[in-house]
Design a protein around this motif. Structure first.
Motif, PDB file in Angstrom:
ATOM      1  N   MET A   1       0.801  -1.056   0.114  1.00 29.43           N
ATOM      2  CA  MET A   1      -0.152   0.124  -0.081  1.00 29.43           C
ATOM      3  C   MET A   1       0.725   1.297   0.021  1.00 29.43           C
ATOM      4  O   MET A   1       1.427   1.664   1.032  1.00 29.43           O
ATOM      5  CB  MET A   1      -0.761   0.019   1.301  1.00 29.43           C
ATOM      6  N   MET A   2       1.230   1.956  -1.174  1.00 29.34           N
ATOM      7  CA  MET A   2       1.900   3.069  -1.275  1.00 29.34           C
ATOM      8  C   MET A   2       1.237   3.767  -2.374  1.00 29.34           C
ATOM      9  O   MET A   2       0.308   3.419  -3.248  1.00 29.34           O
ATOM     10  CB  MET A   2       3.304   2.826  -1.872  1.00 29.34           C
ATOM     11  N   PRO A   3       1.380   5.308  -2.238  1.00 28.45           N
ATOM     12  CA  PRO A   3       0.762   6.014  -3.224  1.00 28.45           C
ATOM     13  C   PRO A   3       1.432   6.107  -4.421  1.00 28.45           C
ATOM     14  O   PRO A   3       2.245   5.242  -4.912  1.00 28.45           O
ATOM     15  CB  PRO A   3       1.192   7.402  -2.660  1.00 28.45           C
ATOM     16  N   ASP A   4       0.650   6.352  -5.685  1.00 29.71           N
ATOM     17  CA  ASP A   4       1.156   6.271  -7.005  1.00 29.71           C
ATOM     18  C   ASP A   4       1.173   5.083  -7.595  1.00 29.71           C
ATOM     19  O   ASP A   4       0.158   4.406  -7.876  1.00 29.71           O
ATOM     20  CB  ASP A   4       2.293   7.190  -7.263  1.00 29.71           C
ATOM     21  N   VAL A   5       2.270   4.424  -7.437  1.00 35.57           N
ATOM     22  CA  VAL A   5       2.532   2.862  -7.823  1.00 35.57           C
ATOM     23  C   VAL A   5       2.391   2.118  -6.738  1.00 35.57           C
ATOM     24  O   VAL A   5       3.435   2.253  -6.108  1.00 35.57           O
ATOM     25  CB  VAL A   5       3.853   3.002  -8.796  1.00 35.57           C
ATOM     26  N   SER A   6       1.537   1.092  -6.613  1.00 35.35           N
ATOM     27  CA  SER A   6       1.426   0.273  -5.425  1.00 35.35           C
ATOM     28  C   SER A   6       2.383  -0.791  -5.693  1.00 35.35           C
ATOM     29  O   SER A   6       3.015  -1.144  -6.476  1.00 35.35           O
ATOM     30  CB  SER A   6      -0.063  -0.178  -5.656  1.00 35.35           C
ATOM     31  N   GLY A   7       2.677  -1.631  -4.448  1.00 36.65           N
ATOM     32  CA  GLY A   7       3.538  -2.516  -4.288  1.00 36.65           C
ATOM     33  C   GLY A   7       3.088  -3.890  -5.077  1.00 36.65           C
ATOM     34  O   GLY A   7       3.698  -4.426  -5.874  1.00 36.65           O
ATOM     35  N   LEU A   8       1.775  -3.904  -5.305  1.00 37.71           N
ATOM     36  CA  LEU A   8       1.261  -4.869  -6.209  1.00 37.71           C
ATOM     37  C   LEU A   8       1.431  -4.794  -7.657  1.00 37.71           C
ATOM     38  O   LEU A   8       1.856  -5.609  -8.416  1.00 37.71           O
ATOM     39  CB  LEU A   8      -0.408  -5.260  -5.821  1.00 37.71           C
ATOM     40  N   ARG A   9       1.513  -3.320  -8.034  1.00 37.00           N
ATOM     41  CA  ARG A   9       1.842  -3.253  -9.404  1.00 37.00           C
ATOM     42  C   ARG A   9       3.278  -3.233  -9.874  1.00 37.00           C
ATOM     43  O   ARG A   9       3.624  -3.906 -10.761  1.00 37.00           O
ATOM     44  CB  ARG A   9       1.461  -1.732  -9.674  1.00 37.00           C
ATOM     45  N   VAL A  10       4.214  -3.139  -8.721  1.00 40.89           N
ATOM     46  CA  VAL A  10       5.695  -3.424  -8.965  1.00 40.89           C
ATOM     47  C   VAL A  10       5.726  -4.991  -9.061  1.00 40.89           C
ATOM     48  O   VAL A  10       6.531  -5.317  -9.824  1.00 40.89           O
ATOM     49  CB  VAL A  10       6.329  -2.764  -7.544  1.00 40.89           C
ATOM     50  N   LEU A  11       5.117  -5.579  -8.236  1.00 38.45           N
ATOM     51  CA  LEU A  11       5.473  -7.107  -8.230  1.00 38.45           C
ATOM     52  C   LEU A  11       4.659  -7.622  -9.502  1.00 38.45           C
ATOM     53  O   LEU A  11       5.365  -8.609 -10.125  1.00 38.45           O
ATOM     54  CB  LEU A  11       4.570  -7.722  -6.698  1.00 38.45           C
ATOM     55  N   GLN A  12       3.661  -7.211 -10.133  1.00 34.56           N
ATOM     56  CA  GLN A  12       3.180  -7.596 -11.440  1.00 34.56           C
ATOM     57  C   GLN A  12       4.172  -7.292 -12.281  1.00 34.56           C
ATOM     58  O   GLN A  12       4.397  -8.080 -13.364  1.00 34.56           O
ATOM     59  CB  GLN A  12       1.677  -7.063 -11.450  1.00 34.56           C
ATOM     60  N   GLN A  13       4.743  -5.960 -12.251  1.00 32.86           N
ATOM     61  CA  GLN A  13       5.600  -5.628 -13.425  1.00 32.86           C
ATOM     62  C   GLN A  13       6.951  -6.592 -13.349  1.00 32.86           C
ATOM     63  O   GLN A  13       7.363  -6.920 -14.387  1.00 32.86           O
ATOM     64  CB  GLN A  13       6.109  -4.156 -13.225  1.00 32.86           C
ATOM     65  N   LEU A  14       7.284  -6.918 -12.134  1.00 29.10           N
ATOM     66  CA  LEU A  14       8.609  -7.818 -12.200  1.00 29.10           C
ATOM     67  C   LEU A  14       8.340  -9.311 -12.513  1.00 29.10           C
ATOM     68  O   LEU A  14       8.908  -9.553 -13.333  1.00 29.10           O
ATOM     69  CB  LEU A  14       8.925  -7.713 -10.676  1.00 29.10           C
ATOM     70  N   PHE A  15       7.044  -9.884 -12.439  1.00 28.97           N
ATOM     71  CA  PHE A  15       6.469 -11.084 -12.887  1.00 28.97           C
ATOM     72  C   PHE A  15       6.697 -10.950 -14.221  1.00 28.97           C
ATOM     73  O   PHE A  15       7.006 -11.886 -15.002  1.00 28.97           O
ATOM     74  CB  PHE A  15       5.274 -11.116 -12.055  1.00 28.97           C
ATOM     75  N   GLU A  16       5.961 -10.101 -15.029  1.00 29.57           N
ATOM     76  CA  GLU A  16       5.895  -9.763 -16.300  1.00 29.57           C
ATOM     77  C   GLU A  16       7.153  -9.819 -17.156  1.00 29.57           C
ATOM     78  O   GLU A  16       7.433 -10.431 -17.816  1.00 29.57           O
ATOM     79  CB  GLU A  16       4.938  -8.695 -16.775  1.00 29.57           C
ATOM     80  N   GLU A  17       8.107  -8.921 -16.445  1.00 28.39           N
ATOM     81  CA  GLU A  17       9.418  -8.706 -17.189  1.00 28.39           C
ATOM     82  C   GLU A  17      10.294 -10.037 -16.894  1.00 28.39           C
ATOM     83  O   GLU A  17      11.107 -10.485 -17.679  1.00 28.39           O
ATOM     84  CB  GLU A  17      10.065  -7.654 -16.441  1.00 28.39           C
ATOM     85  N   GLY A  18       9.837 -10.956 -15.707  1.00 30.60           N
ATOM     86  CA  GLY A  18      10.579 -12.301 -15.673  1.00 30.60           C
ATOM     87  C   GLY A  18       9.954 -13.344 -16.441  1.00 30.60           C
ATOM     88  O   GLY A  18      10.440 -14.490 -16.127  1.00 30.60           O
ATOM     89  N   GLY A  19       8.937 -12.842 -17.296  1.00 28.10           N
ATOM     90  CA  GLY A  19       8.485 -13.985 -18.272  1.00 28.10           C
ATOM     91  C   GLY A  19       7.641 -15.028 -17.427  1.00 28.10           C
ATOM     92  O   GLY A  19       7.362 -16.097 -17.951  1.00 28.10           O
ATOM     93  N   GLY A  20       6.958 -14.560 -16.511  1.00 25.08           N
ATOM     94  CA  GLY A  20       6.178 -15.333 -15.748  1.00 25.08           C
ATOM     95  C   GLY A  20       6.648 -15.799 -14.221  1.00 25.08           C
ATOM     96  O   GLY A  20       6.305 -16.742 -13.627  1.00 25.08           O
ATOM     97  N   SER A  21       7.746 -15.534 -14.105  1.00 22.31           N
ATOM     98  CA  SER A  21       8.545 -15.865 -12.758  1.00 22.31           C
ATOM     99  C   SER A  21       9.358 -14.424 -12.131  1.00 22.31           C
ATOM    100  O   SER A  21       9.526 -13.648 -12.891  1.00 22.31           O
ATOM    101  CB  SER A  21       9.506 -16.955 -12.744  1.00 22.31           C
TER     102      SER A  21
END
Length: 125
Positions: A54-74
Motif C-alpha cells: 500500500m503505497m501512493p502512486d505505484v502500488s507494491g502489487l503493481r511493482v510485483l506484477q511488473q517484475l513478474f511480467e518482466e521475468g516471463g512469468g517468474s
C-alpha cells in the motif's frame, strides 16, 4: 555484498528494515514509493526486495506484477512482501504465489530467517 532494496513509504518501518539488514551485513537502500522501486530494480543490482503493497502512486502489487511480467512469468529477484493489509497480502499470494508475504506487525527474526533462505537459494550472501 548482498544488496537489499526496501520499497516502503513509512519512514519508521523502512528505517527498522534498513537497520535489520545492515546488522546482518547486507547493504540496504530505501525507495520511498513503487516508482522509485521500479527505477532501482531496473539497474539489476538488487539481490532481494522487501516490498510494501500500500503505497501512493505505484502500488507494491503493481511493482510485483511488473517484475513478474518482466521475468516471463517468474520473479528474477526474490521478493518478500511486507504489508499491513491482510486483503493485500491475500491478493499478492493469489496473484503471484512466488512472493513471500509477511503481515505487519511481523517477527523480525522470522523475516531475517526467510531472507537468508532466499538469499542462500540465489547463491548470494
Amino acid at each position: 555484498m548482498t544488496r537489499i532494496l526496501i520499497v516502503e513509504d513509512d519512514d519508521e518501518v523502512s528505517q527498522l528494515l534498513r537497520t535489520v539488514c545492515e546488522a546482518e551485513g547486507w547493504e540496504a537502500s530505501v525507495a520511498p514509493d513503487g516508482l522509485e522501486g521500479l527505477i532501482r530494480l531496473g539497474t539489476g543490482e538488487i539481490d532481494l526486495v522487501l516490498l510494501d503493497l500500500m503505497m501512493p502512486d505505484v502500488s507494491g502489487l503493481r511493482v510485483l506484477q511488473q517484475l513478474f511480467e518482466e521475468g516471463g512469468g517468474s520473479l528474477e529477484v526474490p521478493v518478500i512482501v511486507v504489508t499491513g493489509s491482510a486483503i493485500g497480502a491475500e491478493e499478492a499470494r493469489s496473484a503471484l504465489d512466488a512472493a513471500d508475504v509477511f503481515e505487519k506487525p511481523f517477527e523480525v527474526t522470522e523475516l531475517i530467517a526467510r531472507m537468508k533462505v532466499l538469499l542462500d537459494g540465489e547463491g548470494e550472501q
